[in-house]
Design a protein around this motif. Sequence first.
Motif, PDB file in Angstrom:
ATOM      1  N   UNK A 236       0.822  -1.212   0.000  1.00  0.00           N
ATOM      2  CA  UNK A 236       0.000   0.000   0.000  1.00  0.00           C
ATOM      3  C   UNK A 236       0.861   1.270   0.000  1.00  0.00           C
ATOM      4  N   UNK A 237       1.684   1.407  -1.026  1.00  0.00           N
ATOM      5  CA  UNK A 237       2.537   2.589  -1.211  1.00  0.00           C
ATOM      6  C   UNK A 237       3.546   2.772  -0.086  1.00  0.00           C
ATOM      7  N   UNK A 238       3.822   1.696   0.639  1.00  0.00           N
ATOM      8  CA  UNK A 238       4.724   1.741   1.790  1.00  0.00           C
ATOM      9  C   UNK A 238       4.147   2.579   2.929  1.00  0.00           C
ATOM     10  N   UNK A 239       2.846   2.861   2.832  1.00  0.00           N
ATOM     11  CA  UNK A 239       2.161   3.603   3.896  1.00  0.00           C
ATOM     12  C   UNK A 239       1.595   2.638   4.926  1.00  0.00           C
ATOM     13  N   UNK A 240       1.198   1.438   4.451  1.00  0.00           N
ATOM     14  CA  UNK A 240       0.546   0.503   5.359  1.00  0.00           C
ATOM     15  C   UNK A 240       0.974  -0.918   5.003  1.00  0.00           C
ATOM     16  N   UNK A 241       2.048  -1.380   5.635  1.00  0.00           N
ATOM     17  CA  UNK A 241       2.548  -2.724   5.367  1.00  0.00           C
ATOM     18  C   UNK A 241       1.629  -3.779   5.981  1.00  0.00           C
ATOM     19  N   UNK A 242       1.669  -4.970   5.386  1.00  0.00           N
ATOM     20  CA  UNK A 242       0.884  -6.092   5.882  1.00  0.00           C
ATOM     21  C   UNK A 242       0.222  -6.836   4.739  1.00  0.00           C
ATOM     22  N   UNK A 243       0.087  -8.154   4.896  1.00  0.00           N
ATOM     23  CA  UNK A 243      -0.572  -8.950   3.864  1.00  0.00           C
ATOM     24  C   UNK A 243      -2.026  -8.530   3.729  1.00  0.00           C
TER      25      UNK A 243
END
Length: 395
Positions: A236-243
């Motif tokens: 997510x654009x490196x704004x919100x990491x996680x699978x």
Amino acid sequence: MTSVYLDHAATTPMLPAAVEAVTARLGATGNPSSLHASGRLARRVVEEARETVAQALNCRPGEVVFTSGGTESDNLALKGIYWSRRAADPARVRVLATAVEHHAVLDPLVWLEEHEQAEVELLPVDREGRVDLDVLRAAVERDPDSVAVISVMWANNEIGTVQPVAEVVALAAPHGIPVHTDAVQAVGAVPVDFAAVGVDALTLTGHKVGGPFGVGALVVRRELDVTPQLHGGGQERDIRSGTLDTPAIAGFAAAVQAAVKDQASYAERVAGLRDDLVRRVQRVVPEAVLNGDRGTVPGGRLPGNAHLTFPGCEGDSLLMLLDAQGIECSTGSACSAGVPQPSHVLLALGCSDDDARSSLRFSLGHTSTAADVDALIEALGPCVERARAASARTR
């Protein structure tokens, strides 16, 4: 006993289109970050969902950042924008918000005050719960270069008042101040157009629009720097990491699409039920007072919201008496239900502690019917009498 559900502002039943979209993906394998065929298929589902949400809200697909829901999106917006703005200029420490924001906004602001040297200013509202634009203008113009972000909710979760978000943006834009809005209650209930209104970040969540729990989005302009809270795979654009939760995102997008498509007809039907509910409640309980917008501003109240004060009653007692009759409603925000203190929203309107404790929210949604209103009216009178008698005995 058949329950009558009048708490759609807390959560609303899933739409059939959302159920179908979720179940269609539950049996599929594939991490959308994987490069093999299963991963690419999952990625396609996610990106098609992103495009669906973007089209519904009139934003660019790349501006849709999937999250776990409204609380995470609010935290990401406020903390992330504050950190980025302050890193660029240490003088930007002020955060402006209204006194009637959801706790998913207010509590992160308290945290920023306590841990990140933020100077939070909660702006007053009028008797109907609408932000005072003159006070906001004065707060901005006092020192615009020190303002990191402004956050004004699109519509209030307790009293249903719709805020003048476009006017807030007009005050902030000349000074380059980003505006965030919590639109959790607004999407699907009133027209929400990200590009036209001009906000920089917008929060929404799935379970308020007929989608699943645990999924939502922060719509954030690509030009705006947002410091992430989660670090990991750079999703997510490196704004919100996680699978990414592919089934939930598919259901979320289906719900947003359906809710926005049907918004006008939904609002007309549900507002009619709401107006009938308010009229008949005040006929049964003439002392009942409607809180929030009273028609001062066209479209100034969410169509499904009826928030009323019942003088002489404890709201919690009245809620439980109605619940015993199969009528399910709320004393306010579900996130603070059970906490023995008056609503901060009603206090900001100028209500007394007693009046704030004597209020109930009836919120209608896509499954609401005239029969639901009839059932409430039938049960309400005797429940109010019993609640008043119980309150009198404890004084």
